[in-house]
Each structure stands twice: as C-alpha cells, then as structure tokens.
Design an enzyme around this catalytic site. Structure first.
Site, PDB file in Angstrom:
ATOM      1  N   THR A  21       0.837  -1.202   0.000  1.00 40.50           N
ATOM      2  CA  THR A  21       0.000   0.000   0.000  1.00 40.50           C
ATOM      3  C   THR A  21       0.874   1.256   0.000  1.00 40.50           C
ATOM      4  OG1 THR A  21      -1.485   1.272   1.424  1.00 40.50           O
ATOM      5  CG2 THR A  21      -0.125  -0.336   2.528  1.00 40.50           C
ATOM      6  N   ASP A  22       0.280   2.385  -0.410  1.00 40.03           N
ATOM      7  CA  ASP A  22       1.005   3.659  -0.312  1.00 40.03           C
ATOM      8  C   ASP A  22       1.141   4.126   1.138  1.00 40.03           C
ATOM      9  OD1 ASP A  22      -1.646   4.398   0.141  1.00 40.03           O
ATOM     10  OD2 ASP A  22      -1.739   5.913  -1.443  1.00 40.03           O
ATOM     11  N   GLU A  23       0.332   3.534   2.048  1.00 34.54           N
ATOM     12  CA  GLU A  23       0.330   4.034   3.433  1.00 34.54           C
ATOM     13  C   GLU A  23       1.658   3.795   4.150  1.00 34.54           C
ATOM     14  OE1 GLU A  23      -3.019   3.557   5.929  1.00 34.54           O
ATOM     15  OE2 GLU A  23      -4.438   3.716   4.273  1.00 34.54           O
ATOM     16  N   TYR A  58      -1.906  -0.510  11.168  1.00 31.47           N
ATOM     17  CA  TYR A  58      -2.069  -1.173   9.867  1.00 31.47           C
ATOM     18  C   TYR A  58      -0.848  -0.938   8.990  1.00 31.47           C
ATOM     19  CZ  TYR A  58      -3.366  -1.492   4.929  1.00 31.47           C
ATOM     20  OH  TYR A  58      -3.367  -1.764   3.585  1.00 31.47           O
ATOM     21  N   LYS A  63       1.987  -3.565   7.492  1.00 33.55           N
ATOM     22  CA  LYS A  63       2.242  -3.756   6.060  1.00 33.55           C
ATOM     23  C   LYS A  63       3.720  -3.452   5.757  1.00 33.55           C
ATOM     24  CE  LYS A  63      -0.231  -4.536   3.031  1.00 33.55           C
ATOM     25  NZ  LYS A  63      -0.675  -5.829   2.404  1.00 33.55           N
TER      26      LYS A  63
HETATM   27  P1  NAD Z   1     -10.050  -6.861   2.392  1.00 35.97           P
HETATM   28  O1  NAD Z   1      -9.995  -6.623   3.862  1.00 35.97           O
HETATM   29  O2  NAD Z   1     -11.289  -6.515   1.639  1.00 35.97           O
HETATM   30  O3  NAD Z   1      -9.742  -8.400   2.072  1.00 35.97           O
HETATM   31  C1  NAD Z   1      -8.725  -9.117   2.712  1.00 35.97           C
HETATM   32  C2  NAD Z   1      -8.947 -10.595   2.437  1.00 35.97           C
HETATM   33  O4  NAD Z   1      -7.893 -11.325   3.094  1.00 35.97           O
HETATM   34  C3  NAD Z   1     -10.270 -11.130   3.011  1.00 35.97           C
HETATM   35  O5  NAD Z   1     -10.906 -11.947   2.058  1.00 35.97           O
HETATM   36  C4  NAD Z   1      -9.839 -11.915   4.236  1.00 35.97           C
HETATM   37  O6  NAD Z   1     -10.718 -13.000   4.540  1.00 35.97           O
HETATM   38  C5  NAD Z   1      -8.464 -12.406   3.816  1.00 35.97           C
HETATM   39  N1  NAD Z   1      -7.588 -12.703   4.962  1.00 35.97           N
HETATM   40  C6  NAD Z   1      -7.394 -11.934   6.071  1.00 35.97           C
HETATM   41  N2  NAD Z   1      -6.540 -12.553   6.901  1.00 35.97           N
HETATM   42  C7  NAD Z   1      -6.162 -13.708   6.293  1.00 35.97           C
HETATM   43  C8  NAD Z   1      -5.289 -14.764   6.651  1.00 35.97           C
HETATM   44  N3  NAD Z   1      -4.623 -14.766   7.809  1.00 35.97           N
HETATM   45  N4  NAD Z   1      -5.142 -15.796   5.792  1.00 35.97           N
HETATM   46  C9  NAD Z   1      -5.813 -15.832   4.607  1.00 35.97           C
HETATM   47  N5  NAD Z   1      -6.681 -14.874   4.240  1.00 35.97           N
HETATM   48  C10 NAD Z   1      -6.843 -13.806   5.058  1.00 35.97           C
HETATM   49  O7  NAD Z   1      -8.788  -6.089   1.799  1.00 35.97           O
HETATM   50  P2  NAD Z   1      -8.595  -5.397   0.387  1.00 35.97           P
HETATM   51  O8  NAD Z   1      -9.044  -3.993   0.478  1.00 35.97           O
HETATM   52  O9  NAD Z   1      -9.122  -6.281  -0.663  1.00 35.97           O
HETATM   53  O10 NAD Z   1      -6.991  -5.369   0.313  1.00 35.97           O
HETATM   54  C11 NAD Z   1      -6.262  -6.463  -0.240  1.00 35.97           C
HETATM   55  C12 NAD Z   1      -4.784  -6.158  -0.156  1.00 35.97           C
HETATM   56  O11 NAD Z   1      -4.491  -4.946  -0.862  1.00 35.97           O
HETATM   57  C13 NAD Z   1      -4.282  -5.943   1.270  1.00 35.97           C
HETATM   58  O12 NAD Z   1      -3.008  -6.530   1.364  1.00 35.97           O
HETATM   59  C14 NAD Z   1      -4.187  -4.421   1.405  1.00 35.97           C
HETATM   60  O13 NAD Z   1      -3.184  -4.062   2.322  1.00 35.97           O
HETATM   61  C15 NAD Z   1      -3.820  -4.030  -0.004  1.00 35.97           C
HETATM   62  N6  NAD Z   1      -4.239  -2.684  -0.444  1.00 35.97           N
HETATM   63  C16 NAD Z   1      -5.539  -2.290  -0.288  1.00 35.97           C
HETATM   64  C17 NAD Z   1      -5.932  -1.037  -0.779  1.00 35.97           C
HETATM   65  C18 NAD Z   1      -7.352  -0.557  -0.648  1.00 35.97           C
HETATM   66  O14 NAD Z   1      -7.629   0.605  -0.968  1.00 35.97           O
HETATM   67  N7  NAD Z   1      -8.311  -1.382  -0.224  1.00 35.97           N
HETATM   68  C19 NAD Z   1      -4.978  -0.205  -1.400  1.00 35.97           C
HETATM   69  C20 NAD Z   1      -3.661  -0.651  -1.525  1.00 35.97           C
HETATM   70  C21 NAD Z   1      -3.312  -1.898  -1.059  1.00 35.97           C
HETATM   71  O1  DAU Z   2      -4.073   4.152   0.705  1.00 34.82           O
HETATM   72  C1  DAU Z   2      -4.347   2.792   0.591  1.00 34.82           C
HETATM   73  C2  DAU Z   2      -5.172   2.339   1.777  1.00 34.82           C
HETATM   74  O2  DAU Z   2      -6.485   2.865   1.587  1.00 34.82           O
HETATM   75  C3  DAU Z   2      -5.210   0.834   1.943  1.00 34.82           C
HETATM   76  O3  DAU Z   2      -3.908   0.374   2.216  1.00 34.82           O
HETATM   77  C4  DAU Z   2      -6.161   0.445   3.081  1.00 34.82           C
HETATM   78  O4  DAU Z   2      -6.264  -0.973   3.156  1.00 34.82           O
HETATM   79  C5  DAU Z   2      -7.523   1.028   2.784  1.00 34.82           C
HETATM   80  O5  DAU Z   2      -8.415   0.739   3.838  1.00 34.82           O
HETATM   81  C6  DAU Z   2      -7.420   2.537   2.585  1.00 34.82           C
HETATM   82  O6  DAU Z   2      -7.083   3.202   3.823  1.00 34.82           O
HETATM   83  P1  DAU Z   2      -7.756   4.599   4.244  1.00 34.82           P
HETATM   84  O7  DAU Z   2      -7.659   4.740   5.705  1.00 34.82           O
HETATM   85  O8  DAU Z   2      -7.261   5.692   3.398  1.00 34.82           O
HETATM   86  O9  DAU Z   2      -9.279   4.273   3.780  1.00 34.82           O
HETATM   87  P2  DAU Z   2     -10.701   4.553   4.473  1.00 34.82           P
HETATM   88  O10 DAU Z   2     -11.725   4.222   3.443  1.00 34.82           O
HETATM   89  O11 DAU Z   2     -10.810   3.897   5.799  1.00 34.82           O
HETATM   90  O12 DAU Z   2     -10.680   6.112   4.685  1.00 34.82           O
HETATM   91  C7  DAU Z   2     -10.476   7.002   3.598  1.00 34.82           C
HETATM   92  C8  DAU Z   2     -10.466   8.414   4.159  1.00 34.82           C
HETATM   93  O13 DAU Z   2     -11.792   8.731   4.609  1.00 34.82           O
HETATM   94  C9  DAU Z   2      -9.559   8.594   5.362  1.00 34.82           C
HETATM   95  O14 DAU Z   2      -8.979   9.892   5.325  1.00 34.82           O
HETATM   96  C10 DAU Z   2     -10.506   8.484   6.553  1.00 34.82           C
HETATM   97  C11 DAU Z   2     -11.808   9.053   6.017  1.00 34.82           C
HETATM   98  N1  DAU Z   2     -13.040   8.488   6.590  1.00 34.82           N
HETATM   99  C12 DAU Z   2     -13.183   7.143   6.609  1.00 34.82           C
HETATM  100  C13 DAU Z   2     -14.327   6.575   7.139  1.00 34.82           C
HETATM  101  C14 DAU Z   2     -14.468   5.066   7.188  1.00 34.82           C
HETATM  102  C15 DAU Z   2     -14.042   9.336   7.039  1.00 34.82           C
HETATM  103  O15 DAU Z   2     -13.929  10.563   6.991  1.00 34.82           O
HETATM  104  N2  DAU Z   2     -15.170   8.764   7.555  1.00 34.82           N
HETATM  105  C16 DAU Z   2     -15.358   7.429   7.647  1.00 34.82           C
HETATM  106  O16 DAU Z   2     -16.412   6.979   8.157  1.00 34.82           O
END
Ligand code: NAD
Ligand code: DAU
Length: 353
Positions: free
Chosen positions: A132-134, A158, A162
């Site tokens: 992730t970019d985080e 988190y 990562k």
């Molecule tokens: P998500 O939480 O929707 O899905 C995660 C999946 O992993 C789920 O299906 C869960 O059951 C499975 N899982 C969790 N723990 C596990 C374990 N111990 N063994 C096997 N499976 C397990 O997450 P997402 O948003 O789909 O993110 C997927 C990946 O991409 C993550 O690694 C996250 O860090 C990365 N990522 C997410 C975003 C975003 O915006 N959502 C952005 C950049 C990177």
């Molecule tokens: O940048 C990549 C990341 O983006 C991934 O690595 C993470 O897995 C993914 O969850 C996401 O993280 P963020 O914390 O950026 O996403 P989230 O949707 O939780 O929040 C986006 C922004 O919105 C953040 O600044 C917090 C804000 N927010 C979020 C929620 C849930 C609100 O203002 N209100 C809310 O209720």
C-alpha cells in the site's frame, strides 16, 4: 496455475474475476474468510473448474506446504491482510498476526517450495506482494507525490504491519533469491468494497437515511484508483515486472474526502433522489477525527507507466459513477454483508481446509 491469497476480499475477488475473464490459467484461491472475506463476491465462478477455493490461513504452514506441493503454482499474488486502519487502531493484534506473522509463514512455505523446483520453473516463479502507499506515511499539501524511493514512515498499526511485511519480502529476495515483486497502490474503490471503508460506507449510509460521518474537517486527501485498474496493473507487473523491484500504482486522482462525499451525494441525488426532495448532503455530519490520521497520500505512478506501459483505464468520474450504480443494483449483496447471512451460507457450503 497461480495461487491468490485473500481472493475473497474486495481487491482479491475483483482480481480473480478479472484474471479468469482474461485468461484460462486456473486460480487456487486461499482465503481465511475473516469478516472481510465473502464467497458471494465469487458467485459468478460457481461450477467453473478453473477456480479452486480453499478456506485457510496464510499463517498455517502445514496447509500451505501441502497446497503448494499439490497444486504447483507458477506464481503467487498475496492480497491476504487485515486492511482497515480504524480496526487496526481498536485492535492491532490481528494485524500483527496476519500481516506480519502470516506473511512470514507464507514466505517461508513459498521459499521451501520454490527451492525444490527444477531450474527453469525456479527462474520463472514469481511472488507478488500487494502493499500500500500508506507505508510511506503522510505528505504535506505541497510535497511531491510518493515515488518508489520515498522513505518508509508508517503511522498506523495497519501501515506499520504492512511495512514489516514489505521488509520481509525484500529481505527474502536479497538473502534467499526469492523472485519477488512488490506493488504500492493508492486507495481503491469499486464493486464488492466492504462498507466499512469511506466510499461504500457513504453510499450505504446515504441510502439508509443514516448520517454520513466525515472525520475531522474532511480535508484529508486520498488518491483514488478504480479497483479494476489496480487488477490490470498487478497483472502487468506479474507479467513483466523486474524481480526485486517495487512499483507504485495510482490514478493521479487526489481528492479531499469531503469532495468525495459531495460527489457521491450528487450521484445519488441524480440516480435515486430522496423522497423528501432534499439532497443527500443534508446527512453529512462531521465526527471526531481518526487518531494519527494521515493528512495526504499521493502516488507518483510514472515508473510503472514508463517501464511497463501501464495506465489506468478509468477516470474518477467514470469509476465513481460505475461504483454508485453497482451499489444501487446490488442491494442484496450489501444486505448479506451487513447481516452476516453470507457467513451462515459459507459454513453450510464449505469445510475448513
Ligand atoms: P479486504 O480486507 O477486503 O480483504 C482481505 C482478504 O484477506 C479477506 O478476504 C480476508 O478474509 C483475507 N484474509 C485476512 N486474513 C487472512 C489470513 N490470515 N489468511 C488468509 N486470508 C486472510 O482487503 P482489500 O481492500 O481487498 O486489500 C487487499 C490487499 O491490498 C491488502 O493486502 C491491502 O493491504 C492491499 N491494499 C488495499 C488497498 C485498498 O484501498 N483497499 C490499497 C492498496 C493496497
Ligand atoms: O491508501 C491505501 C489504503 O487505503 C489501503 O492500504 C487500506 O487498506 C484502505 O483501507 C485505505 O485506507 P484509508 O484509511 O485511506 O481508507 P478509508 O476508506 O478507511 O478512509 C479514507 C479516508 O476517509 C480517510 O482519510 C478516513 C476518512 N473516513 C473514513 C471513514 C471510514 C471518514 O472521513 N469517515 C469514515 O467513516
């Protein structure tokens, strides 16, 4: 075949669906099915012999060794993780167990399997780690976007977990020669996004007549990418990325959170107007800020474009419209996720591996 971990989650499921829509190479999908994993995301693959699902934990070394020996994947794409920042603040333990310990166990099982492959397969093998970019931390308003050489400065449990996983992936390459690739993507949005994250939460709450909770002043900036563009970027990195390299993935779509919420309200006003004729904006409520909230993320995606020729297909306008339309058309999916009904179905339908 390829092994996908976390393939029942938001991005993983989109990736599996896209993979099988563009290729006939089978997928072994390993997912623990935490609250975030949902096999209904993969309903359209029911009966498709190219998709094999196994409920298992990436931290379960014995199961991993058995599955790798049995299925002999040529590549692994590791999505499995605990992914929600707010949950990591309330309870970091699961994040350490899966993102740190789990990734370590997965790397070790893969290293053992990979070491025993014949030379040609060993050379061609790939382990793609989805980060992730985080991990880069937060940016000032006028700072340049994150490049691949930006220092690691994770600020939440988190992102720290990562970052730890990224460091191990890097070390397994440098020390053992494991052919790894790491990607750093910005915020994804699109179909099957669990409604605890900003965009789906706002859509679902708006339609339910609930408050739209904006943290703090709502001026935090995120850089949004439609999930299918993330999937195409991962396919491209897997195909042509250089081992040991990292690739940033983003869509050049920086937006303050409050603008995102206003855009969602405007789309809903157009596509599903409120019965009382008011705008959904009336539901916006500013709430307490997230502790340690990163102010701004922005991805410099020039390397992947220059070296691998990848560019996103969607603009934010096209992607967010598709997303809102998907949630309007899939109220059953939202209801099943919210009630946990899909969980009951899973325990009836599948055995634990
Ligand atoms: P998500 O939480 O929707 O899905 C995660 C999946 O992993 C789920 O299906 C869960 O059951 C499975 N899982 C969790 N723990 C596990 C374990 N111990 N063994 C096997 N499976 C397990 O997450 P997402 O948003 O789909 O993110 C997927 C990946 O991409 C993550 O690694 C996250 O860090 C990365 N990522 C997410 C975003 C975003 O915006 N959502 C952005 C950049 C990177
Ligand atoms: O940048 C990549 C990341 O983006 C991934 O690595 C993470 O897995 C993914 O969850 C996401 O993280 P963020 O914390 O950026 O996403 P989230 O949707 O939780 O929040 C986006 C922004 O919105 C953040 O600044 C917090 C804000 N927010 C979020 C929620 C849930 C609100 O203002 N209100 C809310 O209720």
């Amino acid at each position: 075949m390829i092994l996908v971990t976390g393939g029942a989650g938001f991005i993983g499921a989109n990736f599996v669906l896209d993979w099988l829509a563009t290729s006939d190479e089978p997928v072994l999908n390993l997912d623990k099915l935490t609250y975030a994993g949902n096999l209904h995301n993969l309903d359209s693959l029911q009966g498709d012999p190219r998709h094999v699902f196994v409920q298992a934990d990436i931290g379960d070394s014995a199961t991993l060794a058995r599955l790798l020996a049995e299925h002999q994947p040529r590549a692994i794409v590791n999505f499995a993780a605990e992914s929600h920042v707010d949950r990591s603040i309330h309870g970091p333990e699961d994040f350490i167990q899966t993102n740190v310990v789990g990734t370590f166990r997965l790397l070790e099982a893969v290293r053992q399997y990979w070491s025993g492959l014949p030379a040609i397969k060993k050379e061609a093998f790939r382990f793609l780690h989805v980060s992730t970019d985080e991990v880069y931390g937060t940016l000032h308003a006028d700072a340049p976007a994150f490049t691949e050489v930006h220092p690691y400065e994770p600020n939440s449990p988190y992102s720290a977990s990562k970052a730890a996983s990224d460091h191990m992936v890097r070390a397994w390459h440098h020390t053992y020669g494991l052919p790894v690739l790491t990607t750093h993507c910005s915020n994804n949005y699109g179909p099957y996004h669990f409604p605890e994250k900003l965009i789906p939460l706002m859509i679902v709450n708006a339609l339910a007549g609930k408050p739209l909770p904006v943290y703090g002043d709502g001026l935090q900036v995120r850089d949004w990418l439609y999930v299918k563009d993330h999937c195409s970027a991962i396919r491209r990195v897997l195909e042509a990325g250089q081992t040991g390299q990292t690739y940033n993935i983003g869509g050049w779509n920086e937006k303050p959170n409050i603008d995102i919420v206003h855009t969602i309200c405007a789309l809903l006003d157009e596509l599903r107007p409120r019965a009382d004729g008011q705008s959904y904006r009336a539901q916006i409520t500013h709430v307490k800020d997230r502790p340690g909230h990163d102010r701004r993320y922005a991805i410099d995606a020039r390397k992947i474009e220059r070296e691998l020729g990848w560019k996103p297909a969607e603009t934010f306008d096209t992607g967010i419209r598709k997303t809102v339309q998907w949630y309007l058309a899939n109220a059953d999916w939202v209801a099943s996720v919210q009630t946990g009904a899909y969980r009951d179905w899973v325990s009836k339908q599948y055995e634990t591996a």
